[in-house]
Write an enzyme that holds these catalytic residues in place. Structure first.
Site, short mmCIF file in Angstrom:
data_model
loop_
_atom_site.label_atom_id
_atom_site.label_comp_id
_atom_site.label_asym_id
_atom_site.label_seq_id
_atom_site.Cartn_x
_atom_site.Cartn_y
_atom_site.Cartn_z
N ARG A 170 0.21 15.04 13.31
CA ARG A 170 1.17 14.51 12.35
C ARG A 170 1.59 15.68 11.46
NH1 ARG A 170 -0.82 8.86 9.83
NH2 ARG A 170 1.21 8.90 8.83
N PRO A 171 2.65 16.36 11.85
CA PRO A 171 3.02 17.59 11.15
C PRO A 171 3.53 17.34 9.73
CG PRO A 171 4.68 17.01 12.79
CD PRO A 171 3.56 16.03 12.95
N ARG B 214 -3.86 10.96 4.40
CA ARG B 214 -2.80 11.96 4.55
C ARG B 214 -1.73 11.85 3.47
NH1 ARG B 214 -1.93 14.46 9.15
NH2 ARG B 214 0.26 14.37 8.59
N ASP C 103 5.65 19.90 8.49
CA ASP C 103 6.64 21.00 8.44
C ASP C 103 7.86 20.66 7.58
OD1 ASP C 103 6.99 19.14 10.63
OD2 ASP C 103 8.70 20.34 11.25
N LEU C 104 8.31 19.40 7.65
CA LEU C 104 9.52 19.03 6.89
C LEU C 104 9.28 19.07 5.38
CD1 LEU C 104 10.82 16.06 9.03
CD2 LEU C 104 11.97 18.25 8.70
N ARG D 123 -8.78 0.34 4.48
CA ARG D 123 -7.84 1.27 3.85
C ARG D 123 -6.55 0.55 3.46
NH1 ARG D 123 -5.88 5.39 7.59
NH2 ARG D 123 -4.42 5.47 5.88
N CYS E 66 -4.42 13.47 13.16
CA CYS E 66 -4.77 12.10 12.80
C CYS E 66 -5.51 11.52 14.00
CB CYS E 66 -3.45 11.42 12.52
SG CYS E 66 -3.50 9.70 12.38
N LYS F 107 0.85 -1.21 0.00
CA LYS F 107 0.00 0.00 0.00
C LYS F 107 0.87 1.25 0.00
CE LYS F 107 -1.71 1.74 3.96
NZ LYS F 107 -1.45 3.19 4.13
N ASN F 108 1.77 1.34 0.98
CA ASN F 108 2.57 2.57 1.09
C ASN F 108 3.52 2.73 -0.10
OD1 ASN F 108 1.26 3.18 3.41
ND2 ASN F 108 2.95 2.68 4.80
N ASP G 122 4.13 0.71 12.30
CA ASP G 122 2.91 0.12 11.73
C ASP G 122 2.65 -1.31 12.23
OD1 ASP G 122 2.36 2.43 10.40
OD2 ASP G 122 2.93 1.73 8.41
C1 UD1 Z 1 4.59 6.83 6.61
C2 UD1 Z 1 3.64 5.68 6.38
C3 UD1 Z 1 3.00 5.26 7.70
C4 UD1 Z 1 4.06 4.97 8.76
C5 UD1 Z 1 5.05 6.13 8.87
C6 UD1 Z 1 6.22 5.82 9.78
C7 UD1 Z 1 2.86 6.06 4.13
C8 UD1 Z 1 1.73 6.46 3.24
N1 UD1 Z 1 2.62 6.10 5.45
O1 UD1 Z 1 3.82 7.93 7.08
O2 UD1 Z 1 2.22 4.09 7.45
O3 UD1 Z 1 3.44 4.78 10.00
O4 UD1 Z 1 5.58 6.45 7.57
O5 UD1 Z 1 6.94 4.75 9.30
O6 UD1 Z 1 3.91 5.67 3.67
N2 UD1 Z 1 7.34 14.27 11.02
C9 UD1 Z 1 7.58 15.59 11.33
N3 UD1 Z 1 7.43 16.51 10.34
C10 UD1 Z 1 7.05 16.19 9.07
C11 UD1 Z 1 6.82 14.84 8.78
C12 UD1 Z 1 6.96 13.89 9.78
O7 UD1 Z 1 7.92 15.93 12.46
O8 UD1 Z 1 6.93 17.08 8.22
C13 UD1 Z 1 7.49 13.24 12.08
C14 UD1 Z 1 6.19 12.52 12.42
O9 UD1 Z 1 5.42 13.23 13.35
C15 UD1 Z 1 6.70 11.19 12.95
C16 UD1 Z 1 7.98 10.96 12.12
O10 UD1 Z 1 8.33 12.21 11.56
O11 UD1 Z 1 7.05 11.29 14.29
C17 UD1 Z 1 7.84 9.95 11.02
O12 UD1 Z 1 6.73 10.28 10.19
P1 UD1 Z 1 6.76 10.02 8.64
O13 UD1 Z 1 7.85 9.06 8.33
O14 UD1 Z 1 6.75 11.31 7.91
O15 UD1 Z 1 5.35 9.32 8.40
P2 UD1 Z 1 4.46 9.39 7.10
O16 UD1 Z 1 5.30 9.57 5.89
O17 UD1 Z 1 3.32 10.32 7.31
#
Ligand code: UD1
Length: 420
Positions: A121-122, A92, A124-125, A396, A116, A22-23, A304
């Site tokens: 779930r920011p 998302r 910002d990055l 999903r 979420c 899926k991802n 996950d």
């Molecule tokens: C993806 C996966 C999700 C999995 C997660 C962590 C997909 C569609 N989803 O979600 O199933 O649980 O990776 O392996 O692939 N963070 C920030 N700022 C940002 C982005 C992230 O601080 O801009 C933090 C998040 O709060 C979290 C960490 O980074 O603590 C990891 O999140 P991230 O790897 O970005 O998760 P997703 O890509 O949303």
């Protein structure tokens, strides 16, 4: 709305084939925005998040059609650059269109995803990274508005390792002018698969499979076909289900390398595991042992699988701790599992499980994808029947899960219900 009725007490035994990731596919689909043309993505899991991403592409003028497990994408008439709230709130991963839209068309309007079910779930990055590549970002009326005449290569360090932000930056940088260096990049298999797909399209990326990615921008890319990688989370969910019922399972179409940390933990808990090419065989003869589980970035244990491991530990005799360091609030399943009779205490981001309690079926409420499958797993080891409500969360990310469980001898019935 559908619910599952899970009959407890069956030992799982049999062989199933794992679906495509899926991802993985959720990253590949937006990458097709980067080149005009026609794509076939095979081994695509036929499930709700893929439908939502396809709907998003279609709303922008592309044509996506999923036939069984083959996804056809035509991006030749893609002419709108907006991801509306109605779709982003469902999923998302919609934020993945930001990078490719900016890179190819110089503009993107993407609804802010918001929180979420289990907490903030920011993004910002994602935004900081795009700015580093020269995009101008404003937030207005709940939307991210991004513009750039031409993205320019830059150095960018991820303060936190992020799967989504790494994917987005990769998709933006491949068409940027000059060189981009990404450090502390995510190296989850779904990101590596995305990078390989981009290279197949004509992108120049060095360091694939490491945390340092160097991207040399190119002026254009080509549409190509792809085969989705196997879903490591679905695979591990079934392995855990087999172990907790003291069962025996053969999983086909998996990539065992993507599961190394999980297989090691399962062996610690008493599973006998044999790997042969793309097949994993697991047998659990003895009572499963309590084993601690701490999530981290790949190749560590995935967040996950945190909920499923909590359910597994309920089947062991003794104490274990499950810690989530990635999403520290991702524990909505705990109060539901307690309703089955589980003895679980939460201390910050640590679930402390005193396993081996007798569990009796109850009606449980799902509130997120992985949490809901943990409720189903717990139902398998509870006496009587367990109803799991709101399984649209589960739909999903798990393709035909009740059919796969049926092949393993479990009885899980999908029932229409008025209960919400
Ligand atoms: C993806 C996966 C999700 C999995 C997660 C962590 C997909 C569609 N989803 O979600 O199933 O649980 O990776 O392996 O692939 N963070 C920030 N700022 C940002 C982005 C992230 O601080 O801009 C933090 C998040 O709060 C979290 C960490 O980074 O603590 C990891 O999140 P991230 O790897 O970005 O998760 P997703 O890509 O949303």
């Amino acid at each position: 709305m559908d619910k599952f009725v899970v009959s407890g007490g069956k030992r799982l035994k049999g062989s199933i084939s794992v679906s495509g990731s899926k991802n993985g596919v959720l990253a590949i689909i937006p990458a097709t925005i980067l080149a005009t043309g026609v794509y076939h993505i095979t081994n695509t899991p036929n499930l709700r998040d893929v439908w939502t991403m396809s709907q998003l592409m279609n709303s922008m003028g592309a044509f996506c059609e999923l036939n069984e497990n083959s996804l056809f994408i035509d991006t030749r008439e893609l002419n709108k650059f907006e991801a509306p709230y109605e779709l982003v709130k469902k999923m998302r991963a919609s934020i993945y269109v930001l990078g490719p839209l900016l890179a190819r068309f110089g503009e993107a309007k993407v609804s802010l995803p918001g929180g979420c079910a289990w907490g903030p779930r920011p993004v910002d990055l994602h935004l900081k990274g795009m700015e580093k590549l020269g995009a101008e970002i404003t937030i207005e009326n709940g939307f991210i508005n991004a513009k750039a005449k031409k993205l320019k290569g830059a150095r960018f360090h991820f303060d936190v390792s992020s799967v989504g932000a790494t994917g987005n930056m990769l998709m933006a940088a491949v068409l940027a002018e000059g060189t981009t260096l990404l450090t502390n990049a995510a190296l989850e298999p779904e990101i590596t698969a995305l990078a390989r797909f981009l290279v197949k399209m004509g992108a120049k990326i060095e360091g694939i499979g490491t945390t340092e990615l160097e991207i040399q921008g190119v002026t254009s890319l080509n549409a190509v076909d792809e085969v989705a990688i196997p879903d490591r989370i679905e695979a591990a969910t079934f392995l855990i289900a087999a172990a907790m019922t003291k069962g025996e399972i053969e999983l086909k179409n998996v990539n065992p390398y993507h599961l190394s940390s999980v297989l090691a933990k399962l062996e610690d808990s008493g599973s006998e595991i044999d790997v042969n090419g793309d097949t994993i065989y697991l047998k659990q003869d003895e009572d499963p042992k309590p084993i601690d589980f701490t999530t981290s970035v790949y190749p560590g244990l995935p967040t996950d699988l945190q909920a499923q491991w909590v359910a597994y530990m309920m089947a062991t005799k003794g104490m274990s701790k499950v810690t989530d360091t990635i999403y520290t609030d991702r524990f909505k399943h705990i109060p539901e599992l307690q309703r089955l009779g589980a003895d679980i205490k939460m201390v910050d981001n640590v679930a402390i499980i005193n396993g081996g309690k007798s569990l009796s079926g109850a009606t449980l409420m799902s509130s997120d994808l992985r949490g809901s499958v943990a409720l189903v797993l717990a139902g398998l080891i509870s006496e009587g029947s367990t109803e799991v409500l709101r399984i649209y969360h589960l739909d999903r990310g798990y393709e035909k899960i009740e059919d796969k469980f049926a092949k393993l001898g479990a009885t899980i019935k999908r029932v229409k219900t008025e209960l919400i």
